[in-house]
Design a protein around this motif. Structure first.
Motif, PDB file in Angstrom:
ATOM      1  N   GLY A 158      40.951 -34.824 -48.800  1.00  0.00           N
ATOM      2  CA  GLY A 158      42.250 -34.146 -48.841  1.00  0.00           C
ATOM      3  C   GLY A 158      42.805 -33.983 -50.241  1.00  0.00           C
ATOM      4  O   GLY A 158      43.244 -32.878 -50.632  1.00  0.00           O
ATOM      5  N   VAL A 159      42.815 -35.069 -51.033  1.00  0.00           N
ATOM      6  CA  VAL A 159      43.393 -34.991 -52.375  1.00  0.00           C
ATOM      7  C   VAL A 159      42.609 -34.034 -53.273  1.00  0.00           C
ATOM      8  O   VAL A 159      43.203 -33.177 -53.937  1.00  0.00           O
ATOM      9  N   PRO A 160      41.254 -34.118 -53.344  1.00  0.00           N
ATOM     10  CA  PRO A 160      40.528 -33.133 -54.152  1.00  0.00           C
ATOM     11  C   PRO A 160      40.756 -31.691 -53.697  1.00  0.00           C
ATOM     12  O   PRO A 160      40.819 -30.779 -54.528  1.00  0.00           O
ATOM     13  N   LEU A 161      40.886 -31.477 -52.393  1.00  0.00           N
ATOM     14  CA  LEU A 161      41.152 -30.117 -51.901  1.00  0.00           C
ATOM     15  C   LEU A 161      42.505 -29.611 -52.401  1.00  0.00           C
ATOM     16  O   LEU A 161      42.629 -28.461 -52.847  1.00  0.00           O
ATOM     17  N   ALA A 162      43.541 -30.459 -52.326  1.00  0.00           N
ATOM     18  CA  ALA A 162      44.873 -30.055 -52.792  1.00  0.00           C
ATOM     19  C   ALA A 162      44.875 -29.793 -54.293  1.00  0.00           C
ATOM     20  O   ALA A 162      45.462 -28.811 -54.766  1.00  0.00           O
ATOM     21  N   LEU A 163      44.213 -30.664 -55.049  1.00  0.00           N
ATOM     22  CA  LEU A 163      44.154 -30.475 -56.500  1.00  0.00           C
ATOM     23  C   LEU A 163      43.319 -29.242 -56.853  1.00  0.00           C
ATOM     24  O   LEU A 163      43.651 -28.510 -57.796  1.00  0.00           O
ATOM     25  N   GLY A 164      42.244 -28.994 -56.102  1.00  0.00           N
ATOM     26  CA  GLY A 164      41.447 -27.792 -56.335  1.00  0.00           C
ATOM     27  C   GLY A 164      42.259 -26.535 -56.089  1.00  0.00           C
ATOM     28  O   GLY A 164      42.169 -25.554 -56.847  1.00  0.00           O
ATOM     29  N   SER A 165      43.071 -26.544 -55.047  1.00  0.00           N
ATOM     30  CA  SER A 165      43.952 -25.409 -54.765  1.00  0.00           C
ATOM     31  C   SER A 165      44.937 -25.194 -55.907  1.00  0.00           C
ATOM     32  O   SER A 165      45.170 -24.060 -56.347  1.00  0.00           O
ATOM     33  N   ALA A 166      45.507 -26.293 -56.421  1.00  0.00           N
ATOM     34  CA  ALA A 166      46.453 -26.196 -57.530  1.00  0.00           C
ATOM     35  C   ALA A 166      45.780 -25.678 -58.795  1.00  0.00           C
ATOM     36  O   ALA A 166      46.368 -24.886 -59.548  1.00  0.00           O
ATOM     37  N   VAL A 167      44.539 -26.119 -59.049  1.00  0.00           N
ATOM     38  CA  VAL A 167      43.815 -25.657 -60.240  1.00  0.00           C
ATOM     39  C   VAL A 167      43.612 -24.148 -60.184  1.00  0.00           C
ATOM     40  O   VAL A 167      43.899 -23.425 -61.147  1.00  0.00           O
ATOM     41  N   LEU A 184      39.291  -9.508 -57.984  1.00  0.00           N
ATOM     42  CA  LEU A 184      38.423 -10.680 -58.111  1.00  0.00           C
ATOM     43  C   LEU A 184      39.244 -11.924 -58.461  1.00  0.00           C
ATOM     44  O   LEU A 184      39.002 -13.014 -57.920  1.00  0.00           O
ATOM     45  N   LEU A 185      40.226 -11.754 -59.368  1.00  0.00           N
ATOM     46  CA  LEU A 185      41.117 -12.868 -59.691  1.00  0.00           C
ATOM     47  C   LEU A 185      41.885 -13.304 -58.445  1.00  0.00           C
ATOM     48  O   LEU A 185      42.036 -14.509 -58.184  1.00  0.00           O
ATOM     49  N   GLY A 186      42.346 -12.344 -57.652  1.00  0.00           N
ATOM     50  CA  GLY A 186      43.070 -12.679 -56.433  1.00  0.00           C
ATOM     51  C   GLY A 186      42.208 -13.389 -55.414  1.00  0.00           C
ATOM     52  O   GLY A 186      42.688 -14.280 -54.701  1.00  0.00           O
ATOM     53  N   PHE A 187      40.919 -13.019 -55.355  1.00  0.00           N
ATOM     54  CA  PHE A 187      40.020 -13.666 -54.405  1.00  0.00           C
ATOM     55  C   PHE A 187      39.959 -15.168 -54.656  1.00  0.00           C
ATOM     56  O   PHE A 187      40.062 -15.972 -53.721  1.00  0.00           O
ATOM     57  N   PHE A 188      39.814 -15.551 -55.926  1.00  0.00           N
ATOM     58  CA  PHE A 188      39.724 -16.974 -56.248  1.00  0.00           C
ATOM     59  C   PHE A 188      41.107 -17.630 -56.354  1.00  0.00           C
ATOM     60  O   PHE A 188      41.345 -18.699 -55.794  1.00  0.00           O
ATOM     61  N   GLY A 189      42.023 -16.986 -57.109  1.00  0.00           N
ATOM     62  CA  GLY A 189      43.304 -17.613 -57.412  1.00  0.00           C
ATOM     63  C   GLY A 189      44.284 -17.630 -56.262  1.00  0.00           C
ATOM     64  O   GLY A 189      45.165 -18.496 -56.206  1.00  0.00           O
ATOM     65  N   VAL A 190      44.148 -16.664 -55.336  1.00  0.00           N
ATOM     66  CA  VAL A 190      45.023 -16.621 -54.165  1.00  0.00           C
ATOM     67  C   VAL A 190      44.236 -16.989 -52.901  1.00  0.00           C
ATOM     68  O   VAL A 190      44.631 -17.871 -52.144  1.00  0.00           O
ATOM     69  N   GLY A 191      43.090 -16.314 -52.685  1.00  0.00           N
ATOM     70  CA  GLY A 191      42.360 -16.503 -51.443  1.00  0.00           C
ATOM     71  C   GLY A 191      41.687 -17.853 -51.306  1.00  0.00           C
ATOM     72  O   GLY A 191      41.969 -18.603 -50.366  1.00  0.00           O
ATOM     73  N   VAL A 192      40.776 -18.168 -52.235  1.00  0.00           N
ATOM     74  CA  VAL A 192      40.089 -19.456 -52.160  1.00  0.00           C
ATOM     75  C   VAL A 192      41.093 -20.595 -52.308  1.00  0.00           C
ATOM     76  O   VAL A 192      40.989 -21.627 -51.641  1.00  0.00           O
ATOM     77  N   SER A 193      42.097 -20.402 -53.177  1.00  0.00           N
ATOM     78  CA  SER A 193      43.144 -21.414 -53.338  1.00  0.00           C
ATOM     79  C   SER A 193      43.856 -21.671 -52.013  1.00  0.00           C
ATOM     80  O   SER A 193      44.119 -22.823 -51.654  1.00  0.00           O
ATOM     81  N   LEU A 194      44.159 -20.606 -51.271  1.00  0.00           N
ATOM     82  CA  LEU A 194      44.852 -20.767 -49.992  1.00  0.00           C
ATOM     83  C   LEU A 194      43.961 -21.458 -48.964  1.00  0.00           C
ATOM     84  O   LEU A 194      44.434 -22.287 -48.180  1.00  0.00           O
ATOM     85  N   VAL A 195      42.673 -21.138 -48.955  1.00  0.00           N
ATOM     86  CA  VAL A 195      41.753 -21.817 -48.037  1.00  0.00           C
ATOM     87  C   VAL A 195      41.746 -23.317 -48.318  1.00  0.00           C
ATOM     88  O   VAL A 195      41.828 -24.141 -47.396  1.00  0.00           O
ATOM     89  N   LEU A 196      41.648 -23.691 -49.604  1.00  0.00           N
ATOM     90  CA  LEU A 196      41.664 -25.109 -49.963  1.00  0.00           C
ATOM     91  C   LEU A 196      42.998 -25.748 -49.583  1.00  0.00           C
ATOM     92  O   LEU A 196      43.036 -26.907 -49.141  1.00  0.00           O
ATOM     93  N   TYR A 197      44.096 -25.001 -49.755  1.00  0.00           N
ATOM     94  CA  TYR A 197      45.427 -25.516 -49.404  1.00  0.00           C
ATOM     95  C   TYR A 197      45.508 -25.819 -47.907  1.00  0.00           C
ATOM     96  O   TYR A 197      46.034 -26.861 -47.493  1.00  0.00           O
ATOM     97  N   ILE A 198      44.987 -24.902 -47.082  1.00  0.00           N
ATOM     98  CA  ILE A 198      45.029 -25.110 -45.628  1.00  0.00           C
ATOM     99  C   ILE A 198      44.180 -26.314 -45.240  1.00  0.00           C
ATOM    100  O   ILE A 198      44.580 -27.132 -44.396  1.00  0.00           O
TER     101      ILE A 198
END
Length: 357
Positions: A15-24, A227-241
């Motif tokens: 959980g913690v690495p996922l949240a920090l990965g989303s924040a990164v 492409l920036l949105g895919f990683f910075g918004v999309g993948v970030s949101l997946v990790l957040y969920i």
């Protein structure tokens, strides 16, 4: 790493690495987006970022199915649709709309400072409405993280409570509601949730910007923004969920509040900016606030009531049901939990949302 250390820190993973990965990933998006703003209308850029997230994740979802790869995550069900509609409404439509209206009626410095209210709104709703457990140390840590984010945003011009400021604050409340409602969906496939949200939010923002006359960028620039949105918004949101699933909304929100600090550190390298006293103070406050969360060990005897639900899982101490045939883990299927009483370190995840006296 010794078995004793793994036992003591195991509840932090993943959980913690996922949240920090989303924040990164989200933190990287802000300084990188500044490189696009010379050629993009701000609202149109927001639209392309979200469209990039939605299109990229939808492509991944359908591509995975096309080649026959197994999808262990639970699919969205009809009962999830009201929650999904609320998430799209508050997080994909109202939040961005209120922010854009606010930015047009207040200063950038004012809006930057007020955007820290999203983390506060997320945590307050989780604690007060959804009754997630929090003690004084965690509360103090969360406030230190938010104070660090506010220091980073402070530009010495004070805070003006004008109409624009109220609209920006409204956007933060909408996103706080969104973050907590997303927890209701966190057992379902996060790729599907993030794809739908990205497509909805991106379409609205891009259409609104083009309708008021914003100039469309070239294909290469639009693709780079996507492409920036895919990683910075999309993948970030997946990790957040995924982090929401394991940590609950309040703790995930606290870790995610580190995003502006991460963005500021990246700006030092990419944009050749100089370190400032505010960055050092913010780093100290955020480090101080992060420690109680990393050191948390919430453990007590608790009861699990009988429940039937569906989500991705392995056969651990909470999942001891049988199968008729061979089992490939992780997997997802409807399953029933029998009543159980035990004690172990835990967060307010989907199996530990019990009350405390």
């Amino acid at each position: 790493m010794s078995g004793a250390v793994l036992h003591r820190l195991g509840h932090l993973w993943p959980g913690v690495p996922l949240a920090l990965g989303s924040a990164v990933l989200f933190g990287l998006t802000a300084p990188l987006s500044k490189l696009f703003l010379e050629r993009f209308d701000p609202q149109l850029l927001a639209g392309f970022l979200y469209l990039g997230a939605g299109i990229g994740l939808a492509g991944f979802h359908f591509g995975r199915r096309a080649v026959g790869l197994p999808a262990p995550e639970a699919p969205l069900r009809r009962s999830d649709l009201p929650w999904l509609a609320a998430v799209v409404l508050f997080g994909g439509l109202l939040g961005p709309l209120l922010l854009m209206m606010g930015l047009s009626a207040t200063s950038a410095a004012n809006a930057s400072l007020l955007l820290n209210l999203e983390g506060l709104a997320t945590m307050a709703i989780a604690w007060l409405v959804f009754r997630e457990n929090v003690d004084a140390r965690l509360f103090g840590g969360a406030m230190a993280i938010l104070a660090g984010a506010a220091v980073l945003s402070w530009q010495g011009s004070g805070l003006a409570l004008d109409k624009g400021a109220l609209l920006v604050a409204g956007a933060c409340v909408a996103w706080g509601i969104d973050n907590n409602l997303t927890r209701k969906l966190s057992s379902a496939d996060p790729v599907s949730i993030a794809a739908i949200k990205g497509l909805a939010a991106g379409s609205v923002n891009a259409s609104a910007a083009l309708a008021r006359g914003a100039e469309a960028p070239g294909a290469l620039l639009a693709g780079a923004a996507g492409l920036l949105g895919f990683f910075g918004v999309g993948v970030s949101l997946v990790l957040y969920i995924l982090a929401l699933r394991r940590l609950g909304a309040a703790r995930t929100g606290a870790y995610f509040a580190l995003a502006p600090f991460i963005g500021a550190l990246v700006a030092l390298v990419l944009l050749h900016e100089q370190p400032t006293a505010s960055l050092l103070i913010a780093g100290a406050l955020m480090g101080l606030g992060l420690w109680p969360h990393l050191a948390e060990r919430h453990e007590h005897e608790h009861a699990h009531e009988a429940v039937e639900h569906e989500h991705v899982h392995v056969h651990d101490e909470h999942h001891r049901h049988s199968h008729d045939g061979p089992v490939i883990e992780p997997h997802s299927h409807p399953h029933r939990h029998s009543p159980m009483v035990h004690a172990h370190p835990h967060y307010p995840d989907s199996h530990h949302r019990h009350s405390h006296g």
